[in-house]
Scaffold this motif. Structure first.
Motif, mmCIF file in Angstrom:
data_model
loop_
_atom_site.group_PDB
_atom_site.id
_atom_site.type_symbol
_atom_site.label_atom_id
_atom_site.label_comp_id
_atom_site.label_asym_id
_atom_site.label_seq_id
_atom_site.Cartn_x
_atom_site.Cartn_y
_atom_site.Cartn_z
ATOM 1 N N GLN A 140 -1.237 16.197 -9.347
ATOM 2 C CA GLN A 140 -0.570 15.066 -9.981
ATOM 3 C C GLN A 140 -0.074 14.062 -8.945
ATOM 4 O O GLN A 140 -0.170 12.851 -9.133
ATOM 5 C CB GLN A 140 0.610 15.549 -10.830
ATOM 6 N N ARG A 141 0.446 14.558 -7.827
ATOM 7 C CA ARG A 141 0.912 13.674 -6.768
ATOM 8 C C ARG A 141 -0.242 12.835 -6.219
ATOM 9 O O ARG A 141 -0.102 11.635 -5.991
ATOM 10 C CB ARG A 141 1.557 14.475 -5.650
ATOM 11 N N PHE A 142 -1.375 13.464 -6.020
ATOM 12 C CA PHE A 142 -2.543 12.757 -5.495
ATOM 13 C C PHE A 142 -2.992 11.676 -6.471
ATOM 14 O O PHE A 142 -3.265 10.533 -6.081
ATOM 15 C CB PHE A 142 -3.675 13.754 -5.246
ATOM 16 N N ALA A 143 -3.061 11.999 -7.751
ATOM 17 C CA ALA A 143 -3.490 11.032 -8.760
ATOM 18 C C ALA A 143 -2.513 9.865 -8.851
ATOM 19 O O ALA A 143 -2.927 8.697 -8.931
ATOM 20 C CB ALA A 143 -3.618 11.718 -10.122
ATOM 21 N N ASP A 144 -1.222 10.156 -8.837
ATOM 22 C CA ASP A 144 -0.215 9.094 -8.915
ATOM 23 C C ASP A 144 -0.248 8.205 -7.675
ATOM 24 O O ASP A 144 -0.117 6.978 -7.778
ATOM 25 C CB ASP A 144 1.180 9.704 -9.072
ATOM 26 N N ALA A 145 -0.411 8.802 -6.509
ATOM 27 C CA ALA A 145 -0.453 8.012 -5.277
ATOM 28 C C ALA A 145 -1.687 7.121 -5.238
ATOM 29 O O ALA A 145 -1.615 5.963 -4.792
ATOM 30 C CB ALA A 145 -0.423 8.930 -4.059
ATOM 31 N N LEU A 146 -2.824 7.623 -5.700
ATOM 32 C CA LEU A 146 -4.029 6.796 -5.763
ATOM 33 C C LEU A 146 -3.826 5.604 -6.696
ATOM 34 O O LEU A 146 -4.248 4.484 -6.396
ATOM 35 C CB LEU A 146 -5.213 7.639 -6.250
ATOM 36 N N ALA A 147 -3.179 5.847 -7.831
ATOM 37 C CA ALA A 147 -2.917 4.761 -8.779
ATOM 38 C C ALA A 147 -1.987 3.714 -8.164
ATOM 39 O O ALA A 147 -2.190 2.502 -8.331
ATOM 40 C CB ALA A 147 -2.309 5.316 -10.058
ATOM 41 N N LEU A 148 -0.961 4.177 -7.456
ATOM 42 C CA LEU A 148 -0.034 3.258 -6.802
ATOM 43 C C LEU A 148 -0.750 2.453 -5.725
ATOM 44 O O LEU A 148 -0.563 1.234 -5.622
ATOM 45 C CB LEU A 148 1.127 4.048 -6.199
ATOM 46 N N ALA A 149 -1.576 3.110 -4.914
ATOM 47 C CA ALA A 149 -2.319 2.410 -3.866
ATOM 48 C C ALA A 149 -3.247 1.362 -4.470
ATOM 49 O O ALA A 149 -3.365 0.241 -3.942
ATOM 50 C CB ALA A 149 -3.107 3.406 -3.029
ATOM 51 N N ALA A 150 -3.903 1.683 -5.567
ATOM 52 C CA ALA A 150 -4.806 0.731 -6.220
ATOM 53 C C ALA A 150 -4.038 -0.471 -6.749
ATOM 54 O O ALA A 150 -4.486 -1.624 -6.624
ATOM 55 C CB ALA A 150 -5.559 1.424 -7.357
ATOM 56 N N ALA A 151 -2.868 -0.235 -7.334
ATOM 57 C CA ALA A 151 -2.058 -1.330 -7.865
ATOM 58 C C ALA A 151 -1.550 -2.236 -6.748
ATOM 59 O O ALA A 151 -1.550 -3.468 -6.868
ATOM 60 C CB ALA A 151 -0.888 -0.776 -8.670
ATOM 61 N N LEU A 152 -1.106 -1.643 -5.645
ATOM 62 C CA LEU A 152 -0.639 -2.435 -4.507
ATOM 63 C C LEU A 152 -1.786 -3.248 -3.906
ATOM 64 O O LEU A 152 -1.614 -4.416 -3.544
ATOM 65 C CB LEU A 152 -0.039 -1.518 -3.441
ATOM 66 N N THR A 153 -2.968 -2.646 -3.815
ATOM 67 C CA THR A 153 -4.136 -3.357 -3.300
ATOM 68 C C THR A 153 -4.464 -4.562 -4.168
ATOM 69 O O THR A 153 -4.692 -5.670 -3.662
ATOM 70 C CB THR A 153 -5.349 -2.414 -3.234
#
Length: 244
Positions: A140-153
């Motif tokens: 879950q941490r990995f999925a959430d961090a990927l989503a956050l990174a995509a949004a910031l990008t």
């Protein structure tokens, strides 16, 4: 699928300031700290510059990576791929020389770093740190961090596409380089030693590490002329010929 907590963070991404964002991200990811840095081109190449970060061990870990010039955040930023080390104590010694032991000393047991960018575009890095080591990467941490990174990008790319737009959040490109003193000091040491900028930065990093002080403090002393690097390989000198 992202968690409800991360969904709330993404909805508020444009409106909260950096300190609020950092705290909200850390809570959603169930970690001890979060940091976001942007890649800024300097005389020494592309270097991460802090955009926003949690106080405490996240800030300390970012400074440690900057001082040593190695770490998962730097690897992720330059490679464009996620670099995860859920248990820094298990990292082989030659991967990031000096970093695992120092990270554990400041309370960082695990780090997860995600690039901000798309394709060949490198914008920066999202770093997530925890004081609790793990054998595996929590899904879950990995999925959430990927989503956050995509949004910031996406937000950074949107701003780059409209340079006249006013900053709407802490994720807007900063107006100044926070580590400008390091870049200024690197130029001064390069002249003092008659070496390249890359070699000058390496000498400052080695000195900072040997004295167990942040690179920024060494740079500040150089710029203030409290410290001068000589070319006799015996290390920096303080004004008046005293050893620094």
């Amino acid at each position: 699928m992202i968690s409800d907590g991360m969904a709330d963070v993404l909805r508020s991404l444009r409106h909260d300031d950096g300190s609020v964002l950092a705290a909200a991200c850390a809570r959603a990811l169930e970690v001890d700290g979060v940091a976001v840095s942007l890649l800024v081109t300097t005389g020494q190449g592309a270097e991460p510059e802090p955009l926003w970060r949690s106080p405490g061990i996240a800030a300390d870990f970012e400074e440690l990576q900057f001082t040593l010039g190695v770490g998962p955040g730097l690897d992720a930023a330059h490679s464009g791929t996620a670099v995860v080390a859920p248990d820094l104590a298990a990292v082989r010694a030659d991967r990031w020389p000096g970093l695992p032991a120092e990270a554990l000393r400041i309370g960082v047991a695990g780090a997860y770093c995600f690039p901000l960018g798309m394709g060949a575009i490198r914008l920066g890095v999202l770093s997530v740190v925890t004081s609790r080591a793990s054998d595996t990467v929590p899904e879950q941490r990995f999925a959430d961090a990927l989503a956050l990174a995509a949004a910031l990008t996406a937000q950074l790319l949107e701003r780059d596409g409209n340079p006249s737009a006013a900053p709407e959040s802490a994720a807007a490109v900063p107006g100044e380089i926070h580590r400008a003193v390091v870049h200024q000091a690197t130029g001064m040491v390069s002249v003092q030693l008659d070496v390249s900028l890359a070699d000058a930065l390496l000498r400052m990093r080695a000195f900072a590490y040997s004295r167990d002080v942040p690179l920024g403090d060494v740079a500040g002393d150089v710029v203030a002329r409290r410290l001068r690097f000589n070319d006799d390989m015996n290390g920096p000198m303080a004004p008046g010929g005293r050893k620094g």
